[in-house]
Design a protein around this motif. Structure first.
Motif, PDB file in Angstrom:
ATOM      1  N   SER A 217       0.954  -1.318   0.060  1.00  0.00           N
ATOM      2  CA  SER A 217       0.087   0.047  -0.026  1.00  0.00           C
ATOM      3  C   SER A 217       1.018   1.044  -0.095  1.00  0.00           C
ATOM      4  O   SER A 217       0.629   2.154  -0.671  1.00  0.00           O
ATOM      5  CB  SER A 217      -1.091   0.010   1.048  1.00  0.00           C
ATOM      6  OG  SER A 217      -1.821  -1.169   1.128  1.00  0.00           O
ATOM      7  N   TYR A 218       1.730   1.222   0.811  1.00  0.00           N
ATOM      8  CA  TYR A 218       2.647   2.424   0.958  1.00  0.00           C
ATOM      9  C   TYR A 218       3.511   2.482  -0.524  1.00  0.00           C
ATOM     10  O   TYR A 218       3.886   3.835  -0.956  1.00  0.00           O
ATOM     11  CB  TYR A 218       3.761   2.177   2.051  1.00  0.00           C
ATOM     12  CG  TYR A 218       4.790   3.356   2.076  1.00  0.00           C
ATOM     13  CD1 TYR A 218       4.429   4.633   2.663  1.00  0.00           C
ATOM     14  CD2 TYR A 218       5.897   3.319   1.879  1.00  0.00           C
ATOM     15  CE1 TYR A 218       5.260   5.743   2.950  1.00  0.00           C
ATOM     16  CE2 TYR A 218       6.891   4.399   2.143  1.00  0.00           C
ATOM     17  CZ  TYR A 218       6.291   5.664   2.663  1.00  0.00           C
ATOM     18  OH  TYR A 218       7.259   6.627   2.716  1.00  0.00           O
ATOM     19  N   LYS A 220       2.448   1.832  -3.594  1.00  0.00           N
ATOM     20  CA  LYS A 220       1.554   2.332  -4.248  1.00  0.00           C
ATOM     21  C   LYS A 220       1.230   3.770  -4.261  1.00  0.00           C
ATOM     22  O   LYS A 220       1.414   4.521  -5.028  1.00  0.00           O
ATOM     23  CB  LYS A 220       0.153   1.633  -4.371  1.00  0.00           C
ATOM     24  CG  LYS A 220      -0.862   1.856  -5.174  1.00  0.00           C
ATOM     25  CD  LYS A 220      -2.137   0.914  -5.110  1.00  0.00           C
ATOM     26  CE  LYS A 220      -3.159   1.620  -6.107  1.00  0.00           C
ATOM     27  NZ  LYS A 220      -4.640   0.849  -5.924  1.00  0.00           N
ATOM     28  N   GLU A 221       1.383   3.960  -2.978  1.00  0.00           N
ATOM     29  CA  GLU A 221       1.012   5.628  -2.452  1.00  0.00           C
ATOM     30  C   GLU A 221       2.047   6.384  -2.900  1.00  0.00           C
ATOM     31  O   GLU A 221       1.990   7.627  -3.496  1.00  0.00           O
ATOM     32  CB  GLU A 221       0.875   5.877  -0.970  1.00  0.00           C
ATOM     33  CG  GLU A 221       0.719   7.290  -0.619  1.00  0.00           C
ATOM     34  CD  GLU A 221       0.514   7.271   1.059  1.00  0.00           C
ATOM     35  OE1 GLU A 221       0.645   8.276   1.501  1.00  0.00           O
ATOM     36  OE2 GLU A 221       0.392   6.308   1.517  1.00  0.00           O
ATOM     37  N   LYS A 222       3.362   5.940  -2.608  1.00  0.00           N
ATOM     38  CA  LYS A 222       4.621   6.617  -3.007  1.00  0.00           C
ATOM     39  C   LYS A 222       5.240   6.491  -4.309  1.00  0.00           C
ATOM     40  O   LYS A 222       6.240   6.836  -4.847  1.00  0.00           O
ATOM     41  CB  LYS A 222       5.678   6.314  -1.930  1.00  0.00           C
ATOM     42  CG  LYS A 222       5.289   6.938  -0.585  1.00  0.00           C
ATOM     43  CD  LYS A 222       4.788   8.321  -0.480  1.00  0.00           C
ATOM     44  CE  LYS A 222       4.539   8.645   0.788  1.00  0.00           C
ATOM     45  NZ  LYS A 222       4.397  10.298   0.996  1.00  0.00           N
ATOM     46  N   ASN A 253       5.433   0.732   6.967  1.00  0.00           N
ATOM     47  CA  ASN A 253       5.738   1.140   5.647  1.00  0.00           C
ATOM     48  C   ASN A 253       6.986   0.546   4.841  1.00  0.00           C
ATOM     49  O   ASN A 253       6.841   0.060   3.787  1.00  0.00           O
ATOM     50  CB  ASN A 253       5.590   2.504   5.689  1.00  0.00           C
ATOM     51  CG  ASN A 253       4.445   3.100   6.131  1.00  0.00           C
ATOM     52  OD1 ASN A 253       4.465   4.050   6.921  1.00  0.00           O
ATOM     53  ND2 ASN A 253       3.040   2.686   5.947  1.00  0.00           N
TER      54      ASN A 253
END
Length: 489
Positions: A217-218, A220-222, A253
């Protein structure tokens, strides 16, 4: 002759048999659905615990809170501007989660306790990164003067009247969690609850390497990919893998080797967490007592303690399934058995002439009783088949819909089932593993049906038939041929 007569009577009284079988089927189906949903609740709760503390965690050991240290170690962030006006300013600070640590030697101490098979340390960090620019304000002189760059009003020979306008700062603050894990023991620690979906995990030779595994998830976010680099406190770390948590809640993360995490936080030989594998998961209570007794200043939390802190719709649904659902199933079953027994007994009262004739022809009371019980057992088995079919359909419907339940874990530590435990500093159990303990997790509910549940359903079907047969058989055994023949059906 028994089976011939049994088949003929069941065919002749199909409607009555169907009513009895349907009543039993309703109770059995409800038992199957409730049992399956309860099993799904347990699995969902297990996923919540695994996502926080790794597969197989049984307990956590945390440093006991010291009231005298309350409020100490508050985070401070000092930022000094550098370069020309408008130039990008960037700085970050690496802080230990909870601001208190244990000595690395604690790992060996825990590992020496009776019932402990293995132990491994970890360090949980929080990184606060600030990026932005400063802008100098403009001094605007009062009407009649000339404006210009901001300067002290008394800087010239004649004091200028005016004010400074504009200027200021525009900064972006980013906070993320980093977890230092012992790469020499990959089977223990929070990373075990995630699967490497891209790239690879750590190798045993990367104890102090500048490498990291990013949470999916991290990443994908970054917009991080395998091979990219992240900068932590001036150190460039290369991403070698992407990890996807089994149930949506990552421990951190970013994961880095333990020694590298200690270097980033300037916390040499310090840890916040000790994961421990118990030699026997049935002896968790004894291991807990041994750690509390022999390692001073620690508090041990078991999986049962952590489960009590899980709240949200998952906890509510679990309570309903385990308490209300259980008693509702019992009530329906009792009602179904009673109705089946009464209907069978009533059917016997309408067949007194038939049974009287059979007795007059030489049937013994035992034979008549067996005949009634046999018919009731067949009705029970038919009800069992119908109940299993309806119950399986209900469980399949729950699984197909997969309603989403929310689980929130209260800070205070925790773990999950299997054979592991964890030790950490204050803020560790609930905070030391990053954001998972402080945010809600969405869990999809399923309703798995086990062979034990099916066996239970069959047993209930037979029991229902026997209970109903007992009512009718007792009534039939009391009939006398002369009395029965005097009555008209």
């Amino acid at each position: 002759m028994f089976f011939t007569y049994l088949r003929r009577e069941l065919r002749r009284r199909r409607k009555a048999a169907l009513v009895v079988a349907s009543g039993l089927a309703l109770g059995i189906a409800l038992v199957i659905v409730v049992s399956s949903v309860s099993s799904g609740m347990k699995q969902a709760q297990g996923k919540v615990l695994e996502s926080l503390y790794g597969l197989g965690t049984d307990m956590t050991v945390t440093k006991a809170a010291d009231p005298s240290e309350e409020g100490s170690g508050r985070p401070r962030f000092k930022f000094d501007a550098k370069g020309e006006e408008g130039e990008e300013q960037s700085s970050d600070r690496v802080m230990v989660q909870g601001f208190q640590t244990l000595a690395s030697s604690t790992v060996a101490e825990v590992g020496e306790q009776d019932g402990v098979a293995d132990a491994v340390g970890g360090l949980s960090l929080q990184v606060m990164k600030v990026d932005g620019r400063f802008k100098q304000g403009e001094f605007e002189q009062a009407p009649g003067g000339s404006g210009g760059r901001a300067q002290p009003p008394g800087g010239g020979t004649d004091q200028q009247q005016g004010e400074v306008r504009g200027g200021g700062a525009d900064f972006d603050v980013d906070s993320y969690s980093v977890y230092g894990t012992d790469v020499g023991k990959p089977a223990l620690g929070p990373l075990t609850s995630s699967k490497i979906s891209k790239g690879r995990t750590f190798t045993g030779t990367e104890a102090n390497s500048k490498v990291a595994v990013a949470d999916a998830s991290y990443a994908k976010e970054k917009k991080l990919a395998v091979g990219d680099t992240v900068t932590i406190s001036g150190t460039k770390i290369r991403v070698v893998g992407i990890a996807t948590p089994d149930s949506g809640g990552a421990a951190a993360n970013l994961y880095v080797p333990l020694k590298r995490a200690q270097a980033l936080a300037d916390a040499k030989n310090k840890i916040t967490t000790v994961y421990v594998k118990a030699a026997d998961s049935q002896q968790i209570g004894a291991v807990k007592s041994a750690i509390q007794k022999n390692i001073s200043g620690t508090t041990v939390t078991t999986s049962a303690d952590l489960a009590d802190t899980v709240s949200g719709s998952l906890s509510t649904a679990s309570d309903l399934a385990s308490s209300v659902g259980k008693w509702l199933s019992i009530a329906v079953l009792v009602a179904a058995f009673l109705v089946a027994g009464l209907l069978t007994s009533s059917a016997v009262s309408r067949r007194v002439r038939e049974f009287g004739t059979l007795k007059a022809l030489g049937w013994k009371s035992g034979q008549v009783t067996r005949q009634v019980v046999g018919e009731a057992v067949v009705n029970g088995l038919v009800g069992g088949v119908l109940g299993i079919a309806v119950g399986l359909g209900g469980a399949y419907a729950v699984t197909a819909i997969s309603p989403t339940l929310t689980a929130e874990l209260g800070s205070g530590g925790g773990l999950s089932g299997g054979g592991l435990m964890r030790a950490g500093g204050p803020g560790g159990p609930g905070e030391a593993l990053g954001q998972s303990a402080s945010k809600a997790l969405d869990i999809s509910l399923t309703a798995p049906v086990s062979t034990t549940t099916i066996a239970l359903a069959v047993g209930l079907a037979v029991a229902g038939g026997l209970i109903a047969g007992a009512f009718g058989g007792w009534r039939a055994s009391r009939l006398r041929p002369a009395d029965a023949l005097r009555r008209v059906e």
